[in-house]
Design a protein around this motif. Structure first.
Motif, PDB file in Angstrom:
ATOM      1  N   MET C   1       2.664  -7.979   9.067  1.00  0.00           N
ATOM      2  CA  MET C   1       3.772  -7.624   8.003  1.00  0.00           C
ATOM      3  C   MET C   1       4.987  -6.976   8.541  1.00  0.00           C
ATOM      4  N   THR C   2       5.873  -7.708   7.934  1.00  0.00           N
ATOM      5  CA  THR C   2       7.419  -7.177   8.437  1.00  0.00           C
ATOM      6  C   THR C   2       8.106  -6.241   7.465  1.00  0.00           C
ATOM      7  N   GLU C   3       7.352  -6.377   5.893  1.00  0.00           N
ATOM      8  CA  GLU C   3       8.059  -5.758   4.746  1.00  0.00           C
ATOM      9  C   GLU C   3       8.038  -4.132   5.337  1.00  0.00           C
ATOM     10  N   THR C   4       8.958  -3.416   5.188  1.00  0.00           N
ATOM     11  CA  THR C   4       9.037  -2.036   5.337  1.00  0.00           C
ATOM     12  C   THR C   4       9.267  -1.333   4.045  1.00  0.00           C
ATOM     13  N   THR C   5       9.933  -2.048   2.783  1.00  0.00           N
ATOM     14  CA  THR C   5       9.976  -1.297   1.496  1.00  0.00           C
ATOM     15  C   THR C   5       8.596  -1.182   0.981  1.00  0.00           C
ATOM     16  N   LYS C   6       8.502  -0.004   0.040  1.00  0.00           N
ATOM     17  CA  LYS C   6       7.270   0.347  -0.920  1.00  0.00           C
ATOM     18  C   LYS C   6       6.750  -0.985  -1.520  1.00  0.00           C
ATOM     19  N   PRO C   7       5.582  -1.240  -1.547  1.00  0.00           N
ATOM     20  CA  PRO C   7       5.134  -2.604  -2.088  1.00  0.00           C
ATOM     21  C   PRO C   7       5.106  -2.291  -3.783  1.00  0.00           C
ATOM     22  N   LYS C   8       5.322  -3.570  -4.473  1.00  0.00           N
ATOM     23  CA  LYS C   8       5.191  -3.325  -5.886  1.00  0.00           C
ATOM     24  C   LYS C   8       3.966  -3.206  -6.439  1.00  0.00           C
ATOM     25  N   PHE C   9       2.800  -3.806  -6.226  1.00  0.00           N
ATOM     26  CA  PHE C   9       1.403  -3.683  -6.335  1.00  0.00           C
ATOM     27  C   PHE C   9       0.516  -3.274  -5.040  1.00  0.00           C
ATOM     28  N   THR C  10      -0.264  -2.382  -5.219  1.00  0.00           N
ATOM     29  CA  THR C  10      -1.118  -2.336  -4.052  1.00  0.00           C
ATOM     30  C   THR C  10      -2.439  -2.581  -4.628  1.00  0.00           C
ATOM     31  N   CYS C  11      -3.353  -3.347  -4.124  1.00  0.00           N
ATOM     32  CA  CYS C  11      -4.491  -3.626  -4.419  1.00  0.00           C
ATOM     33  C   CYS C  11      -5.617  -3.452  -3.685  1.00  0.00           C
ATOM     34  N   ARG C  12      -6.726  -2.830  -3.953  1.00  0.00           N
ATOM     35  CA  ARG C  12      -7.858  -2.308  -3.060  1.00  0.00           C
ATOM     36  C   ARG C  12      -9.104  -2.656  -3.729  1.00  0.00           C
ATOM     37  N   ASP C  13      -9.869  -3.290  -3.109  1.00  0.00           N
ATOM     38  CA  ASP C  13     -11.343  -3.979  -3.365  1.00  0.00           C
ATOM     39  C   ASP C  13     -11.401  -4.408  -4.832  1.00  0.00           C
ATOM     40  N   VAL C  14     -10.349  -5.159  -5.368  1.00  0.00           N
ATOM     41  CA  VAL C  14     -10.500  -5.761  -6.596  1.00  0.00           C
ATOM     42  C   VAL C  14     -11.400  -7.018  -6.895  1.00  0.00           C
ATOM     43  N   ARG C  15     -12.232  -6.346  -7.867  1.00  0.00           N
ATOM     44  CA  ARG C  15     -13.345  -7.380  -8.122  1.00  0.00           C
ATOM     45  C   ARG C  15     -13.187  -7.668  -9.726  1.00  0.00           C
ATOM     46  N   VAL C  16     -13.426  -9.015 -10.011  1.00  0.00           N
ATOM     47  CA  VAL C  16     -13.493  -9.433 -11.384  1.00  0.00           C
ATOM     48  C   VAL C  16     -15.048 -10.008 -11.709  1.00  0.00           C
ATOM     49  N   HIS C  17     -15.656  -9.603 -12.494  1.00  0.00           N
ATOM     50  CA  HIS C  17     -16.898 -10.221 -13.107  1.00  0.00           C
ATOM     51  C   HIS C  17     -16.749 -10.992 -14.249  1.00  0.00           C
ATOM     52  N   TYR C  18     -17.136 -12.025 -14.576  1.00  0.00           N
ATOM     53  CA  TYR C  18     -17.328 -12.744 -15.871  1.00  0.00           C
ATOM     54  C   TYR C  18     -18.854 -12.673 -16.485  1.00  0.00           C
ATOM     55  N   SER C  67     -12.949  -4.315 -11.680  1.00  0.00           N
ATOM     56  CA  SER C  67     -13.131  -3.163 -10.940  1.00  0.00           C
ATOM     57  C   SER C  67     -12.181  -3.037  -9.386  1.00  0.00           C
ATOM     58  N   GLY C  68     -12.054  -1.672  -8.838  1.00  0.00           N
ATOM     59  CA  GLY C  68     -11.323  -1.580  -7.762  1.00  0.00           C
ATOM     60  C   GLY C  68     -10.031  -1.024  -8.374  1.00  0.00           C
ATOM     61  N   GLN C  69      -9.010  -1.113  -7.590  1.00  0.00           N
ATOM     62  CA  GLN C  69      -7.690  -0.204  -7.776  1.00  0.00           C
ATOM     63  C   GLN C  69      -6.499  -1.047  -7.678  1.00  0.00           C
ATOM     64  N   ILE C  70      -5.732  -1.019  -8.909  1.00  0.00           N
ATOM     65  CA  ILE C  70      -4.448  -1.977  -8.780  1.00  0.00           C
ATOM     66  C   ILE C  70      -3.371  -0.895  -9.199  1.00  0.00           C
ATOM     67  N   LEU C  71      -2.425  -0.657  -8.149  1.00  0.00           N
ATOM     68  CA  LEU C  71      -1.385   0.429  -8.416  1.00  0.00           C
ATOM     69  C   LEU C  71       0.173  -0.421  -8.496  1.00  0.00           C
ATOM     70  N   MET C  72       0.416   0.042  -9.601  1.00  0.00           N
ATOM     71  CA  MET C  72       2.012  -0.512  -9.653  1.00  0.00           C
ATOM     72  C   MET C  72       2.952   0.639  -9.465  1.00  0.00           C
ATOM     73  N   ASP C  73       3.802   0.526  -8.501  1.00  0.00           N
ATOM     74  CA  ASP C  73       4.800   1.757  -7.988  1.00  0.00           C
ATOM     75  C   ASP C  73       3.687   2.831  -8.203  1.00  0.00           C
TER      76      ASP C  73
END
Lengths: 429, 414, 256
Positions: C1-18, C67-73
């Motif tokens: 990863m070369t990006e140094t700026t803060k990410p827009k979205f940070t996703c951790r262990d995102v699971r989706v169930h139908y 489930s899991g976590q999605i952070l925006m800013d």
């Protein structure tokens, strides 16, 4: 991040307002459903509440002395004479003997009024006519109480209203209570309602002739409407070329399904009665009119059932060398059968509830006999309801409601069966 | 006559089945013989039609020809023909003749199936044409009787007259006198009751449709939907009785507590009860329409941050509008043509008013009132019922056809 | 990863169930604040499902759980107190099939600003509509027929109208779910040019089934396979020197 336009105080305030609107909108939806369900509940409760008591009726079990001096003074047993004999006297005598202390003429009349005069006399007449040997004997017979007494004992005629404002006198109330205590008047299951034809006396009126009439009408309507409805659907869906004429037939059928039912009555009156000269009031004509009324429903249901069958079924049959007609009749139709059946049941339920077209072809006649064939005057259950609803007396309202309960039970059974069939069908797909 | 006719029909049925059995077996026999002659090797494709089709072919011809003889007999000898042995013999002989002649035709090359299928097609076409004949019959009978009426009363007087009192015009010297058959008050009454009914059924039905399609969970929908459909299954005479017995007195009592008097029969009582009856009609038609709005439009709106109600009001409703208008038109057509509720609860006397608390009469009420009495069928009083019926038919026809076209176009779009 | 700026979205262990079916098996990814991120992978790999978690469009589907976590800013977008309506105003979306509302072109663009109350006068709204249409590169084509129905435009124009509609709400992120799949090559080229322009201003996440498109428009690419994130890196690296065999197989057309 910079200040976001959407999280500003104004935006949040606005959001609160929008959520409020959302909430109110849902509330309106729930209110609408609530309104409809409340209306349904009111309708059912009002009718069941008025009618359920009619399934029981007050009967009197009395000892009648069939004295020869009254019934056959000349000693013969001529059936015609026995038919015309004075049974009223017998009933009167029996009634007077219940309270021997009554001597006043007017009071005696009131006493006689406790029982259903024609109910009792007709019953005795029938018994003696069938078995003349009964003359001279004493028989114990159960006859209906008069409608007023029935209503009184069911609590519909209020005892605390002023005597001049109710149809039952204080004296009659006292007698009725005494007879009830003595076990002479008893409430029983009301067979009369189901077994009797129409009558001018509410306590003797039943729905038998109307039910038989309705069954006959439905049979005629089904025999005609089913082949027409299904045949037209098969033609339009499977064989018809796509041209103007086919479109015209299609528009016709869709429109006929929405034409007011009374117009079909006018058609029946003008064509079947006036032009063809068929008799009024007969189930045959009623069935023909209702067949025209409901076959579009069957056609529309059949078409949607046919369209629901996967085309691969027909393609498969064709690829095995079946002709198109064979494929449709042997493969497609059986698969569409449950859908067709559902549509037909719904159509028949619709026919069973129809009143207006039957009024047009004269099925409003006062029919006191159970019809034997489809060419005899008859009436139908909804028409019977309509006729009874015209009478203001409480006893009639009770009977009308009871007839409606019977009609609704049949209709709900039919529709419920159709829905059950449809759901099963949908699950299988 | 009835019973013996049934026996005749039974005879014809027996002869038909006999023809079927005879020729099916004769075809089977010839088929086996041919196979035996070919040393048991013949493939079935050498025969154009299966044996049963040869049977059906005969059965069709037997049924048609014997029915023809039966009807000819009825026409010539009247109902007495059923007692006439000659006709009986003729029917049986026809059946036998047809069976034997068609039996001779049975062969591998005879295209029995083609003919049978042509019969079936012909029959299906006839059944379809009954729909057209019914419409034609309605138009012809209404027109014919109406024209007889318009010979006595000018068309314009009927359509635009303000006086409606057909019952008083029964005396011979009064027939056709000006004013008696002016139908405007009747039309106005019909319109008023329709307005009251739609004021109930329109919003309530639409909101139910919206709630059930957009908000309710599948479980709730499963119970609520059939419950509301019960309202549509209740016969109109039951609604009429309810209006008469319960609702009209309720309206009257309610108005009295507010301090003004209302007749037991009123446009309001009839209209509201009719509105309740039409609710499921509006809601199920609207549900279909709303359901057919593509989900992508809703998604587009949600993705912009719209709430469900905003999406519903501003996107789905706009998209569904033509279909909803069609649904409302069908509902109006139903309201105008409804008979029993108004006959029992609205009133029989013509009354030109816009006040829903008064008694008014409608087209359908007048038709029933004029035709159920005992009266001479040729008087203007009874004929006018057909003129009213014609107006009713034309108006509902226009509403239905326009609505059905609108709904169909709308469906085609999505 | 070369990006140094803060990410827009940070996703951790995102699971989706139908219902009982798990469509995504725990995704961890950081989406950069600027530029175009492309999601690629075979059909049914979960890339569209994942895209729809960023504006909580999965909420509208019965039986779908995230489930899991999605952070925006840095803010949890699945926070119970967060109204998805607000989130969706900040995260615009463009769908596979152009879905203009059956309203006039003007009303289509004005729809978002109106419901969110972004403008206080008709004149302001006019300016906003014009600005949005210009940014979507559609203004010159439709300026004379703003009152005509949006459904009467061509497919490519419709898709740009939908983008204008999303821009009008002034979002920070634009999600694109195979936006060119219903378009012809010329319209696709225009759309890609537009994406190129928009990425200066917005964080764009695009799902595409066309690897060529991903290569052309995106700065970073994520490869999904069977509900898992296989590889996420700069687009150049993914297409020239993928670190994973499965990525390699997919890009060279051996799986699909």
């Amino acid at each position: 991040m910079t200040e976001k336009a959407f999280t500003s105080e104004a935006a949040l305030k606005r959001l609160k307002k929008r959520r409020g609107k959302e909430w109110r909108f849902r509330l309106w939806g729930r209110a609408a459903i609530g309104f409809a369900l409340a209306a349904l509940a009111w309708l059912l409760i009002s009718i069941v509440g008025t009618g359920y008591t009619a399934f029981q009726q007050n009967f009197m079990t009395l000892e009648f002395e069939l004295s020869e001096s009254v019934l056959a003074p000349d000693g013969t047993r001529d059936p015609e004479k026995l038919r015309g004999a004075n049974y009223r006297r017998i009933v009167q005598t029996t009634m007077y003997e219940l309270f021997p202390e009554v001597t006043d003429r007017k009071a005696k009349q009131e006493l006689f009024g406790l029982t259903s005069a024609s109910g009792a006399t007709n019953k005795l007449r029938q018994m003696v006519y069938k078995n003349p040997d009964l003359i001279g004997k004493t028989v114990s017979v159960t006859v209906p109480a008069s409608d007023q007494i029935d209503q009184l004992l069911k609590g519909y005629i209020k005892r605390d209203t002023d005597e001049s404002r109710r149809k039952v006198s204080d004296q009659q109330i006292a007698w009725a209570d005494t007879l009830k205590e003595r076990g002479i008047i008893k409430k029983k299951f009301n067979r009369i309602l189901f077994m009797n034809p129409d009558s001018r006396d509410p306590e003797l009126a039943g729905i038998a002739s109307a039910v038989i009439g309705s069954v006959m009408i439905l049979v005629v309507a089904f025999v005609l409407a089913f082949p027409i409805g299904v045949g037209a659907a098969i033609y339009l869906d499977e064989f018809a070329p796509k041209n103007k004429f086919t479109d015209f037939i299609e528009i016709n059928i869709n429109n006929l399904a929405a034409v007011p039912s009374i117009v079909f009555g006018l058609l029946g009156l003008a064509v079947f009665l006036n032009f063809m000269g068929m008799p009024r009031s007969i189930p045959l004509v009623g069935g023909m009119v209702l067949a025209l009324r409901v076959f579009p429903t069957i056609t529309i249901a059949t078409r949607s059932a046919l369209q629901g069958v996967s085309p691969s079924i027909v393609d498969g049959a064709l690829s095995l060398g079946a002709s198109h007609t064979q494929a449709v009749f042997q493969q497609k139709l059986p698969l569409a059968a449950p859908g067709i059946l559902t549509g037909s049941i719904i159509g028949m339920a619709q026919a069973l509830g129809e009143t207006a077209p039957l009024l047009m072809i004269g099925m409003v006649a006062f029919v006191t006999e159970v019809p034997n064939s489809i060419t005899e005057p008859a009436t139908a259950l909804p028409v019977q309801i309509f006729l009874w609803s015209d009478s203001a007396e409480r006893a009639w309202a009770e009977r009308t409601s009871a007839a409606i309960i019977v009609l609704l039970v049949v209709l709900i059974t039919m529709n419920g069966f159709a829905i059950w069939l449809r759901n099963r069908l949908e699950q299988r797909r | 006559m009835g019973q013996i006719s049934i026996y005749m029909m039974l005879l014809i049925a027996v002869l038909t089945i006999g023809g079927f059995v005879y020729n099916r077996s004769s075809a089977l026999g010839k088929f086996r013989a041919a196979r035996a002659a070919a040393g048991g090797k013949m493939v079935s494709s050498a025969w154009h039609s299966q044996a049963s089709y040869h049977g059906y072919f005969t059965a069709w011809l037997v049924a048609l020809s014997t029915l023809a003889v039966f009807i000819i007999g009825l026409v010539i000898n009247g109902q007495g023909m059923v007692f006439n042995g000659l006709w009986l013999a003729a029917i049986i002989l026809t059946a036998l003749g047809v069976t034997i002649i068609t039996g001779r035709k049975v062969s591998g090359t005879f295209r029995a199936r083609t003919y049978v299928e042509r019969f079936i097609h012909g029959l299906l076409i006839c059944l379809s044409v009954i729909a057209v004949l019914t419409t034609l019959g309605i138009i012809a009978s209404l027109l014919f009787e109406s024209l007889r009426f318009f010979r006595e009363v000018p068309f314009m007087d009927f359509l635009f007259g303000l006086q409606w009192s057909p019952q008083t015009a029964m005396r011979a010297d009064q027939v056709g006198q000006s004013g008696s058959f002016g139908a405007i008050p009747v039309f106005a009454g019909t319109f008023l009751i329709m307005l009251v009914a739609m004021a109930i059924a329109g919003p309530v039905g639409l909101m139910i449709a919206i709630y059930l399609t957009e908000y309710a969970s599948a479980g709730v929908r499963k119970w609520i939907k059939p419950a509301i459909e019960i309202l549509a299954g209740v016969p109109t005479v039951v609604y009429g009785f309810f209006a008469l017995l319960t609702f009209a007195p309720f309206v009257r009592g309610f108005a009295e507590t507010l301090g003004f008097s209302v007749p037991t029969q009123s446009a309001l009582a009839a209209g509201v009860v009719m509105g309740v009856m039409i609710i499921p009609f509006v809601s199920s038609l609207s549900s279909d329409v709303i359901n057919s709005v593509p989900q992508t439009l809703r998604d587009g709106s949600y993705a912009l941050g719209a709430t469900e109600s905003e999406t519903m009001k501003k996107v789905v409703f706009t998209a569904a509008l033509p279909g909803i208008i069609g649904a409302f038109m069908l509902a109006i057509s139903r309201a105008i043509g409804e008979t029993m509720i108004v006959y029992m609860a609205a009133g029989k006397a013509a009354n030109l008013t816009a006040n829903p608390f008064e008694a008014v009469t409608t087209v359908t009420v007048q038709i029933v009132a004029l035709l159920t009495g005992d009266s001479d069928f040729d008087s203007a009083k009874t004929l006018v019922a057909f003129a009213l019926g014609l107006v009713l038919f034309v108006i509902t026809l226009i509403l239905n056809v326009v609505a059905l076209t609108v709904v169909r176009r709308y469906r085609a779009r999505y | 990863m070369t990006e140094t700026t803060k990410p827009k979205f940070t996703c951790r262990d995102v699971r989706v169930h139908y219902g009982d079916f798990e469509a995504l098996h725990g995704i961890d990814i950081d989406i950069p604040d600027h530029g175009v991120t492309a999601f690629i992978g075979p059909s049914g790999c979960g890339k569209s499902t994942f895209l729809r978690t960023f504006n909580r469009m999965n909420d509208t589907i019965d039986g779908c759980r995230v489930s899991g976590q999605i952070l925006m800013d840095g803010e949890d977008i699945y926070d119970k107190n967060l109204d998805p309506v607000l989130l969706r105003a900040q995260v615009g979306m463009v769908f596979q099939k152009p879905n203009p509302f059956p309203k006039s072109i003007y009303d289509n663009v004005a729809y978002g600003p109106r419901i969110h109350g972004l403008t206080s006068s008709k004149a302001e709204l006019d300016v906003l509509v014009e600005k949005s249409l210009r940014r979507a590169g559609l203004w010159d084509e439709v300026k004379d027929r703003l009152k005509l129905s949006g459904t009467g435009l061509s497919g490519g124009q419709q898709q740009r109208l939908v983008i204008a509609r999303a821009i009008a709400v002034n979002p920070e992120v634009i999600l694109m779910d195979e936006p060119a799949s219903a378009l012809d090559p010329i319209a696709t080229a225009k759309l890609e040019a537009l994406i190129e322009e928009l990425k200066e201003r917005y964080c764009i996440i695009i799902v595409t089934h066309s690897m060529a498109q991903a290569a052309r428009v995106s700065d970073k690419t994520a490869f999904f396979y069977m509900g898992d994130l296989i590889e996420f890196d700069n687009t150049d690296k993914i297409f020239t020197n993928p670190g994973n065999d499965r990525t390699q197989d997919y890009i060279t057309g051996r799986t699909g």
